[in-house]
Design an enzyme around this catalytic site. Structure first.
Site, PDB file in Angstrom:
ATOM      1  N   LYS A  87       0.813  -1.427   0.114  1.00 17.98           N
ATOM      2  CA  LYS A  87       0.157   0.406   0.102  1.00 17.98           C
ATOM      3  C   LYS A  87       1.195   0.976  -0.049  1.00 17.98           C
ATOM      4  CE  LYS A  87      -3.810   0.289   2.290  1.00 17.98           C
ATOM      5  NZ  LYS A  87      -4.092   0.181   3.355  1.00 17.98           N
TER       6      LYS A  87
HETATM    7  O1  G3P Z   1      -7.278   1.033   5.656  1.00 22.32           O
HETATM    8  C1  G3P Z   1      -7.529   2.416   5.205  1.00 22.32           C
HETATM    9  C2  G3P Z   1      -9.015   2.534   5.509  1.00 22.32           C
HETATM   10  O2  G3P Z   1      -9.669   1.917   5.295  1.00 22.32           O
HETATM   11  C3  G3P Z   1      -9.580   3.165   6.076  1.00 22.32           C
HETATM   12  O3  G3P Z   1     -10.597   3.412   6.543  1.00 22.32           O
HETATM   13  O4  G3P Z   1     -11.948   3.274   8.845  1.00 22.32           O
HETATM   14  O5  G3P Z   1      -9.875   4.926   9.333  1.00 22.32           O
HETATM   15  O6  G3P Z   1     -11.570   6.219   7.444  1.00 22.32           O
HETATM   16  P1  G3P Z   1     -11.295   3.630   8.069  1.00 22.32           P
END
Ligand code: G3P
Length: 228
Positions: A87
């Site tokens: 990533k």
């Molecule tokens: O892995 C990155 C992404 O899923 C972030 O999610 O919930 O932190 O906005 P969140």
């Protein structure tokens, strides 16, 4: 649609990998740090051990310079094996790293995508996946699903060979809407995945089937009759 589980919690990964049709696991520095493990590499290898060699494991780079990111990417892939995706947060150097890794045949998931333009640049640089953050857009009065829809239209319209791996979900409805908008892969936390698999009317329906059967046949199951 394909599902990945967005967590670094080993128990959640074990659960989702056992019960749900996930094609892999996505992590990020926040998710790994949340587990408070002393050795993040050992933790990444523990995730790989649970999901096996054939499922996808997405690991985010933590270096920020071009050469260092390339070195880190090579070392992660060497440790975590095939079907490991790096990533790379989208940025000028991120796009440069994406192009270099893609050139070497290493799969890149361009992450922290918040706009259509970022996604298109990442696709052009050779990213295998672009990861738009749906809830984070919605949270600032943006339209996460609409951004996914526009990314899908351009990637598919020009046959760019990059897939959407939508991330940052807070509701099951967002996941469904992203699927309808052309997001072919989604990464979802374990709690939301559990919610997606359940429905109160399903629970009452199953309880009804079970009660009706037991009233007629007691504790005997269909299998017990088949076995004679
Ligand atoms: O892995 C990155 C992404 O899923 C972030 O999610 O919930 O932190 O906005 P969140």
């Amino acid at each position: 649609m394909n599902f990945l589980v967005d967590t670094a919690n080993l128990e959640d990964i074990r659960f989702c990998n056992t019960y749900f049709p996930v094609i892999g696991v996505t992590t990020n520095p926040t998710l790994i740090a949340r587990e408070k493990v002393a050795d993040p590499v050992a933790h990444i290898l523990a995730i790989r051990e649970i999901i096996g060699p054939d499922k996808q494991l997405h690991v985010q780079l933590t270096e920020t310079g071009f050469e260092e990111m390339l070195e880190e990417a090579g070392a992660v892939v060497a440790a975590a094996g095939k079907n490991t995706f790096l990533k790379v947060p989208v940025s000028p150097v991120g796009l440069q790293v994406t192009a270099a890794l893609s050139e070497q045949g290493i799969g890149v998931t361009e992450t922290a995508i918040l706009s259509v333009g970022q996604a298109v640049l990442a696709a052009r640089a050779g990213a295998r996946y672009v990861a738009p953050y749906v809830s984070r857009l919605d949270n600032i009065n943006g339209k996460g699903v609409e951004v996914v829809s526009q990314i899908a239209a351009i990637l598919q319209g020009f046959g760019m060979g990059t897939e959407i791996l939508a991330a940052s979900f807070k509701t099951v409805q967002q996941i469904v809407d992203v699927g309808l908008a052309g997001g072919e892969n989604v990464t979802v936390n374990a709690e939301l995945m559990r919610q997606m698999a359940s429905h109160p009317l399903t629970d009452s329906g199953i309880a009804g089937f079970s009660g009706d059967w037991k009233r007629q046949y007691g504790e005997r199951t269909l299998l017990s009759f088949l076995r004679k």
